[in-house]
Design an enzyme around this catalytic site. Structure first.
Site, PDB file in Angstrom:
ATOM      1  N   ARG A  73     -68.098  26.821  34.649  1.00  0.00           N
ATOM      2  CA  ARG A  73     -67.823  26.942  33.547  1.00  0.00           C
ATOM      3  C   ARG A  73     -68.694  28.042  32.409  1.00  0.00           C
ATOM      4  O   ARG A  73     -69.808  27.733  32.313  1.00  0.00           O
ATOM      5  CB  ARG A  73     -67.638  25.628  33.082  1.00  0.00           C
ATOM      6  N   ALA A  85     -58.076  18.623  36.164  1.00  0.00           N
ATOM      7  CA  ALA A  85     -57.474  18.508  34.890  1.00  0.00           C
ATOM      8  C   ALA A  85     -56.729  19.950  34.572  1.00  0.00           C
ATOM      9  O   ALA A  85     -56.939  20.839  35.735  1.00  0.00           O
ATOM     10  CB  ALA A  85     -58.524  18.458  33.873  1.00  0.00           C
ATOM     11  N   GLU A 102     -51.724  18.861  38.974  1.00  0.00           N
ATOM     12  CA  GLU A 102     -53.043  19.511  38.993  1.00  0.00           C
ATOM     13  C   GLU A 102     -53.836  18.595  40.106  1.00  0.00           C
ATOM     14  O   GLU A 102     -54.506  19.140  40.712  1.00  0.00           O
ATOM     15  CB  GLU A 102     -53.600  19.221  37.545  1.00  0.00           C
ATOM     16  N   GLU A 106     -55.325  21.213  42.587  1.00  0.00           N
ATOM     17  CA  GLU A 106     -56.907  21.129  42.604  1.00  0.00           C
ATOM     18  C   GLU A 106     -57.754  20.486  43.468  1.00  0.00           C
ATOM     19  O   GLU A 106     -58.829  20.948  44.178  1.00  0.00           O
ATOM     20  CB  GLU A 106     -57.452  20.823  41.211  1.00  0.00           C
ATOM     21  N   GLU A 155     -61.487  28.666  39.917  1.00  0.00           N
ATOM     22  CA  GLU A 155     -60.942  27.649  40.994  1.00  0.00           C
ATOM     23  C   GLU A 155     -60.908  28.014  42.503  1.00  0.00           C
ATOM     24  O   GLU A 155     -60.462  27.413  43.371  1.00  0.00           O
ATOM     25  CB  GLU A 155     -59.554  27.411  40.687  1.00  0.00           C
TER      26      GLU A 155
END
Length: 208
Positions: A73, A85, A102, A106, A155
């Site tokens: 992040r 998320a 998601e 993910e 990701e």
């Protein structure tokens, strides 16, 4: 104070509004809002981050372990352990369908049981973003070749771990896990389990 402790919609008078920034994910709007002051009102500027909203997924397996994945992040300069998320970026898509997508994209899992766990405004002093966090159970891992999704940028490399729920709670309380969706979801799931999951709302419960 009178009445129940319950958040309720309210909108004070806005006398002016302009968009001061347009971004890829969010915009920034400046409102001129009538605020109480003494016996009268005062018009005050308030900047609002206009956000499409998001969903989060607290996935809990049959051994009471929480699924967490690690993601870089940039704004906070951390690798964070997070719950899956995603943004509400498809118009009209039901929130639980977005959550299903998601979780699959993910983390590579599907869930047969979904409940609404908790609703939050993560930064209500500056943003209109709202997040619904779902509890996903009865999980099945999906082979990678069956997932039509390419993970890129943040990701591209997201390792997945399973953490016992009690340990995950400790990690939140000791400051080892900071992600809002993960922290709120873990604590809410722990409380829900203590109550036998009786107070969980249905997957399509309205947002207040």
């Amino acid at each position: 104070m009178s009445g129940p402790v319950r958040d309720v919609p309210e909108r004070w008078t806005v006398t002016g509004r302009e968009t001061v920034f347009e971004g890829h994910v969010f915009d920034v709007r400046r409102d001129q809002v009538e605020m109480p002051r003494g016996d009268g009102v005062e018009v005050v500027g308030r900047d609002v981050i206009v956000h499409p909203g998001s969903v989060g997924i607290l996935a809990l397996d049959d051994r009471d372990r929480v699924l967490l994945l690690r993601q870089y992040r940039h704004p906070v300069g951390h690798l964070l352990w997070e719950a899956p998320a995603g943004l509400r970026d498809v118009a009209g898509e039901p929130l639980h369908k977005l959550a299903e997508r998601e979780l699959l994209e993910e983390a590579g899992y599907r869930a047969d049981r979904w409940d609404t766990l908790v609703d939050v405004f993560p930064s209500s002093g500056m943003s209109d973003e709202r997040v619904r966090i779902f509890l996903a159970r009865d999980l099945t891992e999906v082979p990678a070749e069956e997932i039509d999704f390419e993970r890129v940028h943040e990701e591209a490399d997201m390792p997945v771990v399973w953490v016992p729920l009690e340990e995950a709670v400790r990690k939140v309380l000791t400051g080892e896990v900071h992600n809002m969706v993960a922290a709120a979801g873990i604590l809410a799931a722990h409380a829900a389990r203590a109550g036998g999951y009786r107070d969980l709302r249905p997957v399509d419960a309205p947002e207040g």
